[in-house]
Motif scaffolding. Structure first.
Motif, PDB file in Angstrom:
ATOM      1  N   UNK B 305       0.877  -1.167   0.000  1.00 24.94           N
ATOM      2  CA  UNK B 305       0.000   0.000   0.000  1.00 24.94           C
ATOM      3  C   UNK B 305       0.910   1.211   0.000  1.00 24.94           C
ATOM      4  N   UNK B 306       0.687   2.092  -0.937  1.00 27.07           N
ATOM      5  CA  UNK B 306       1.581   3.230  -1.072  1.00 27.07           C
ATOM      6  C   UNK B 306       1.531   4.066   0.201  1.00 27.07           C
ATOM      7  N   UNK B 307       2.695   4.354   0.758  1.00 29.40           N
ATOM      8  CA  UNK B 307       2.747   5.087   2.015  1.00 29.40           C
ATOM      9  C   UNK B 307       2.431   6.546   1.796  1.00 29.40           C
ATOM     10  N   UNK B 308       2.625   7.015   0.589  1.00 24.28           N
ATOM     11  CA  UNK B 308       2.435   8.430   0.338  1.00 24.28           C
ATOM     12  C   UNK B 308       0.989   8.735  -0.021  1.00 24.28           C
ATOM     13  N   UNK B 309       0.445   7.973  -0.991  1.00 25.99           N
ATOM     14  CA  UNK B 309      -0.887   8.339  -1.453  1.00 25.99           C
ATOM     15  C   UNK B 309      -1.934   7.288  -1.115  1.00 25.99           C
ATOM     16  N   UNK B 310      -1.562   6.214  -0.460  1.00 27.57           N
ATOM     17  CA  UNK B 310      -2.559   5.257   0.008  1.00 27.57           C
ATOM     18  C   UNK B 310      -3.094   4.327  -1.055  1.00 27.57           C
ATOM     19  N   UNK B 311      -2.587   4.406  -2.257  1.00 32.57           N
ATOM     20  CA  UNK B 311      -3.073   3.549  -3.332  1.00 32.57           C
ATOM     21  C   UNK B 311      -2.592   2.117  -3.102  1.00 32.57           C
ATOM     22  N   UNK B 312      -3.467   1.154  -3.345  1.00 32.40           N
ATOM     23  CA  UNK B 312      -3.040  -0.235  -3.255  1.00 32.40           C
ATOM     24  C   UNK B 312      -2.292  -0.588  -4.525  1.00 32.40           C
ATOM     25  N   UNK B 313      -1.073  -1.089  -4.369  1.00 28.25           N
ATOM     26  CA  UNK B 313      -0.268  -1.436  -5.529  1.00 28.25           C
ATOM     27  C   UNK B 313      -0.225  -2.952  -5.657  1.00 28.25           C
TER      28      UNK B 313
END
Lengths: 291, 400, 475
Positions: B305-313
């Motif tokens: 989970x992107x730490x910056x923007x919260x997007x699930x990668x």
């Protein structure tokens, strides 16, 4: 892949030969198929030559069905030596050629050749490998791999089958190698990457045997010792279910994990109705980022 | 108490003798070989009774695993001790769990001295969980566990999670007693209301409160017989459970990091960047990695989970791992072997007298041996016959 | 002071171990002339190829279609840097067997070139061409064709006959004078001093515990050595042997066109159960499993044996041993190191005790051999057992394995090192100087200050002596 370092006592190789007549190199010059087949057979025999316990299967993948070319079901052919070639190798050559002719003859005349169904052949290969492992004595260390020799292109239509096969292969520690004769195959390349196999697109069909022997003959544990072509980068983008386009950002149904490129109120795969209006949990953060 | 017992089966010691030996019959030659093979086949098939579950499964799972670390865990009825056996199996479980549910999250709780303690936060980081589990090896096992405190803790952690994800708790419970501060029944009611599915694996004997907990919240309750049974009970929890009623469906935005194929002038090394997952430890400096398509933060492994923007990668294969739940293979038909076919279509094994049953796929009308059949239904999820026929193979659903 | 040098007894290796060379070592010990001659047979090339290290095999494959020498640097670049050791080993093996030899390339750099005959005949074996092997004449279908189970039973019976004779069952029927001669030659049996009858030696006991494939190979090796005395060319025999090993089980082959020598050889093989012939003049023969793959002795695992001979021993952690077997030979083998308790028609029960194992040690069998034997013949059920999903490395209970090793080390409480004694020093100071020097060099084995005696290892003796001479001169 845990005991990669230890050389195996026996290795099983399944070769899947794509014989679909609509491959470009065949439509251009049908005679080349014979040349390629000879190369594949010589390669298969080189594999059997490595160790006395090595096992081999050759599967022909035609557009209407896939079939084992070697070993032949039931009793093996009765083959006598005709020249100085090792009897077993003669048997392989004879069986493959005879059964391939039968396979091609059995193709329906009225149908137009469609795409090659490699996923089905891969599934057969995995069943064969698990049979070999079942029948071998439990103390024997067996390494297995599947080599696909194809000039077709891969399409997203078989995506689910491909993925199921790749994951099964990964679980059973079967390497999937791909030797592409014509086009770049991104889906099959994913399979190589998932299972730890090698992917090679041969620049020219001449000297195919040399490419096969150099790159694909060493088994998993031996490959670490040799300098072989690298993995390269693999494209792991998902294709949306609606337009089959590769996405970098998409929407995924939480129930069935179908991928969509746009937000839609209902999932076309599992027919779940999504809650609309409720803000998605990650949205607020995203907005902050844009500011 | 008896009225909420669902299975009114009599107890084992009340049933009559099972005359197991009567099932064994000799064939014409006075041999039992064929029969034994048949039994083995039946047992093997029973072990993998197909989960023909509903199509709607909770794919994005949030699972808390509570490990009993009380005195009861030091008992040696599982070798070497209950606790060490549990840890060993748990490692395997964590690996298998993330293999099956790549987009899910896991958290670990220990129960000892009447307290419940969170030892890992909910996350999808395998290495971290395994490291913590390995770190537990020398833990002192003391006191009594508290079921209620554990449930309260799970409730607190799981409650704020979004509605589209399944919320589950798995308790590995060795103690026969629990020391609770209040009425555990109200806690169970709360969990039930929140739709949190609680399962328990008992290491000693059946405990009524655990059974009630599982019944009320829709979970599974099992008591282990030995280490092998323990393992199979534990691994059952790796496949996604049927979707609970309370679950909301949702569309989740997801990123698929993609790096363009290296440009022609490959001499230029990619710029050295720091990987976001290792930033706390101050390592992970390197060129290669997956870039978040939204904010270009770099991650060395997926999913994350992107730490910056919260997007699930994630990458496409992560999603594809669960597609076999959505598009299962139709079960094969079991037939008596009357020489319909000489060999198995998938593995070219010749059928012999020992093969009393053979299997047929009703779509492609090919015959299979029982070994291939069980492999196809349990792991492969592709019928080799259908997949190599142009009209029968499984495609992605059409757009129409 | 006087410096007397005495040697401690040098009884370093008390138990003779049975030498079992593999094909590679066997060929290495022969002349290159002999090898050159051998490489004219495609079968031998095939067999030699399979015996080579993995990397060497890939080198050959890559060079097989190259006519001119290839620079050594190029060959070296095929292997990753981290595996340079394996690469050297592979190159060495290829040179030792004269599979390739050095040849300069036009630029003056050293290059490798595959031996012409080897290359040609390996290609023939792989791709075809050339003349058929001698035994592949077409045959009328055999009216009384023998199936694989029959052949297995026959081979087993014949081979066990030889082994039976060795364990001293007095029956001498079914074993010829030739076979006895080979057993004697190989040192597996020896003539009894009193009555001249053949008795088994220590090496013979070790031989019995080997896997069947190894036994066959060892036996044939000695056969070949004695072959020349009987006017048989060992190259021809070896070639024929490998032809057999590459034949198909259950098929019949023709004796047409075989030389008289080879027909004699065939009769010998028939006696040991490597081939089956109904009648001496039948004109056809069937190779059995013993003849197949005689080369794969290097691998530690059970060879391609018939299913029913695979494994029959169950060992429990309480040292009990169950052998599911009907063969008296196998019972006799178990009896070498176990105390047998019960005997049933198809089962023997025994227990491994200190006494029984020591008995075996006295017979010259080592702990490693016992363990290997048990592992090789363990029942398939033993191979399957798993504990909690964690597979142990050995199939045997670790307690038993450890104990057998301990019992062995209990017999070997002495370690012997060769050394030189220094004594009768005139002063304590001299002693201390020399002792400290020897200690600093790391060659001091033992010292006693009170008696001014020290022992220096053999290799350090010269150095210490020189030092002493220098020291005594300067003082």
């Amino acid at each position: 892949m845990a005991d990669d370092e230890i050389p195996s006592d026996s290795s099983t190789l399944v070769i899947i030969v794509d014989t679909n007549p609509n491959q470009r190199y065949i439509t251009e010059d049908p005679k080349i198929l014979t040349g390629c087949l000879d190369a594949v057979i010589a390669f298969a025999n080189s594999h059997l030559m490595q160790k006395s316990r090595n096992e081999l299967a050759v599967i022909g993948c035609h557009f209407h069905k896939s079939e084992y070319l070697y070993p032949s079901p039931g009793k093996p052919l009765d083959v006598r030596q005709i020249d100085g070639q090792y009897e077993l190798f003669t048997l392989v050559e004879k069986t493959v050629k005879m059964r391939l002719v039968n396979l091609i003859k059995s193709q329906p005349q009225e149908e137009k050749p469609g795409e090659s169904l490699l996923a089905g052949a891969l599934a057969m290969g995995l069943c064969f490998i698990s049979k070999v492992r079942r029948e071998a004595s439990p103390a024997l260390k067996i390494s297995s791999r599947i080599l696909i020799v194809t000039g077709s292109s891969d399409t997203a239509a078989q995506y689910i089958n491909y993925m199921n096969v790749f994951f099964t292969a990964q679980k059973q520690q079967v390497l999937i190698d791909v030797c592409s004769l014509d086009k770049h195959l991104s889906l099959l390349q994913q399979g190589c990457d998932i299972t730890g196999g090698l992917y090679l697109k041969v620049p020219t069909l001449e000297g195919l045997l040399q490419y096969l022997l150099w790159v694909f003959l060493p088994e998993g544990s031996e490959r670490k010792q040799l300098v072989l072509p690298g993995r390269g980068r693999v494209d792991y983008r998902a294709a949306c279910f609606c337009h089959r386009e590769l996405l970098t950002i998409g929407y995924v149904c939480s129930v069935c994990l179908s991928v969509f490129c746009k937000f839609s109120p209902i999932c076309t795969t599992c027919h779940t109705v999504f809650k609309i209006g409720g803000p998605l949990p990650i949205k607020p953060k995203k907005k902050k980022m844009k500011v | 108490m008896a009225d909420d017992e669902q299975d009114l089966k009599e107890y084992r010691w009340e049933t009559g003798y099972e005359k197991t030996w009567e099932a064994i019959k000799e064939d014409e030659d006075g041999l039992v070989e064929g029969l034994v093979a048949e039994f083995a086949q039946k047992a093997a098939r029973k072990a993998l009774t197909p989960r023909r579950g509903p199509v709607r499964l909770g794919m994005m799972r949030h699972l808390l695993v509570a490990i009993d670390c009380s005195e009861a865990m030091s008992s040696q009825d599982l070798k070497p001790t209950r606790f060490l056996c549990t840890l060993k199996l748990l490692e395997k479980f964590i690996e298998e769990f993330f293999d099956q549910n790549p987009l899910s999250q896991l958290g670990l709780i220990t129960m000892k001295n009447k307290r419940a303690e969170k030892i890992t936060e909910l996350s999808g980081n395998i290495r971290k969980h395994i490291k913590v589990v390995q770190g537990l090896l020398n833990l002192a096992l003391t006191g009594e566990p508290s079921l209620q405190n554990t449930l309260e803790m799970a409730h607190r952690v799981l409650k704020p999670l979004p509605g589209h994800a399944s919320r589950e708790l798995l308790v590995l419970f060795a103690s026969l007693t629990t020391c609770d501060p209040g009425d555990v029944n109200t806690t169970i009611q709360n969990l039930k209301n929140e739709g949190i599915r609680c399962s328990v694996i008992g290491l000693a004997a059946e405990v009524r409160i655990c059974k009630k907990l599982c019944q009320d919240t829709g979970g599974d309750y099992g008591v282990v017989l030995d280490d092998v049974h323990y393992r199979s009970l534990l691994l059952e929890h790796t496949s996604p459970p049927p979707r609970a009623r309370a679950l909301d469906a949702g569309l989740v935005k997801m990123g698929f990091p993609h790096t363009a194929p290296p440009s022609t002038q490959s001499d230029t090394e990619p710029p050295i960047t720091i990987c976001m997952c290792h930033i706390d430890e101050g390592e992970g400096v390197g060129g290669e990695g997956h870039l978040c398509p939204q904010c270009r933060s770099k991650y060395c492994s997926l999913p994350a989970q992107c730490r910056t923007c919260g997007l699930t990668l994630a990458s496409a294969p992560h999603l594809a791992r669960s597609y076999h739940h959505l598009f299962p293979v139709d079960p094969f038909e079991e037939l008596k072997n009357d020489g319909q076919s000489q060999f198995c279509f998938a593995c070219v094994r010749s059928f012999t007298d020992v093969d009393k049953q053979i299997y047929r796929c009703n779509r492609c009308v090919e015959y299979y041996c029982w070994e291939c059949e069980s492999m196809i239904s349990s792991t492969l999820h592709v019928c080799p016959g259908c997949a190599s026929r142009p009209h029968l193979y499984q495609r992605l659903p059409d757009t129409s | 002071m006087s410096e007397s040098s005495k040697f401690k007894s040098s009884n370093l290796n008390a138990t003779p171990t049975l030498q079992c060379k593999d094909l590679h070592e066997y060929l290495k010990s022969r002349s290159s002339q002999f090898l050159e001659n051998l490489y004219n047979y495609p079968t031998i090339c095939l067999a030699v190829y399979r015996e080579l290290p993995e990397l060497a095999r890939h080198f050959i494959i890559r060079l097989l279609f190259v006519e001119q020498p290839v620079p050594q640097a190029v060959v070296a670049s095929w292997v990753t840097q981290t595996h340079a050791k394996e690469q050297n080993k592979a190159c060495e093996a290829l040179s030792e067997l004269s599979v390739w030899h050095e040849a300069p390339i036009p630029g003056g750099l050293p290059g490798w070139l595959l031996a012409q005959s080897f290359k040609k005949n390996l290609k023939v074996a792989l791709l075809g061409g050339g003349r058929p092997w001698s035994m592949s004449q077409t045959l009328e279908p055999d009216g009384k064709a023998r199936d694989i189970t029959f052949l297995d039973a026959y081979a087993l019976e014949r081979w066990e006959c030889v082994l039976h004779y060795m364990v001293g069952s007095q029956q001498t029927e079914g074993i010829s004078a030739d076979a006895v001669r080979i057993l004697l030659h190989a040192g597996l049996m020896t003539r009894d001093a009193e009555d001249g009858s053949a008795v088994i030696t220590k090496a013979g006991f070790q031989f019995l515990l080997l896997s069947t494939a190894k036994q066959v190979w060892l036996f044939l090796q000695h056969y070949l050595q004695t072959a020349e005395k009987r006017n048989l060319s060992s190259a021809e025999c070896l070639a024929f042997l490998y032809q057999l090993s590459f034949s198909t089980l259950g098929k019949d082959y023709s004796t047409e066109g075989m030389s008289n020598n080879m027909l004699v050889f065939l009769q010998h093989l028939r006696e040991f159960g490597l081939v089956y012939q109904r009648k001496r003049k039948a004109g056809r023969f069937y190779p059995t499993r013993l003849a197949l793959n005689i080369t794969c002795v290097r691998d530690g695992v059970a060879p391609l044996e018939a299913k029913r001979t695979q494994g029959y021993i169950v060992v429990e952690s309480n040292y009990r041993l169950y052998g599911y077997t009907q063969s008296t030979l196998q019972v006799a083998l178990l009896g070498l190191f176990t105390e047998l308790m019960y005997r049933f028609p198809n089962l023997v029960v025994g227990v491994i005790t200190r006494e029984s194992v020591r008995q075996a040690f006295r017979g010259g069998i080592s702990a490693e051999q016992i363990i290997k034997f048990l592992e090789q013949h363990s029942h398939p059920q033993m191979l399957k057992t798993e504990s909690g999903g964690i597979r142990t490395t050995s199939v045997l209970p670790p307690t038993v394995v450890d104990q057998i090793r301990l019992w062995e080390s209990e017999r070997n409480r002495f370690t012997y090192t060769e050394g030189v004694v220094y004594n009768q020093f005139l002063s304590q100071a001299d002693f201390v100087v020399l002792r400290d020097y020897a200690r600093a060099q790391g060659v001091l084995s033992w010292q006693n200050e009170r008696t001014r005696t020290m022992v220096v290892t053999r290799s350090g003796h010269d150095d210490v002596k020189k030092f002493w001479k220098r020291y005594s001169k300067s003082s």
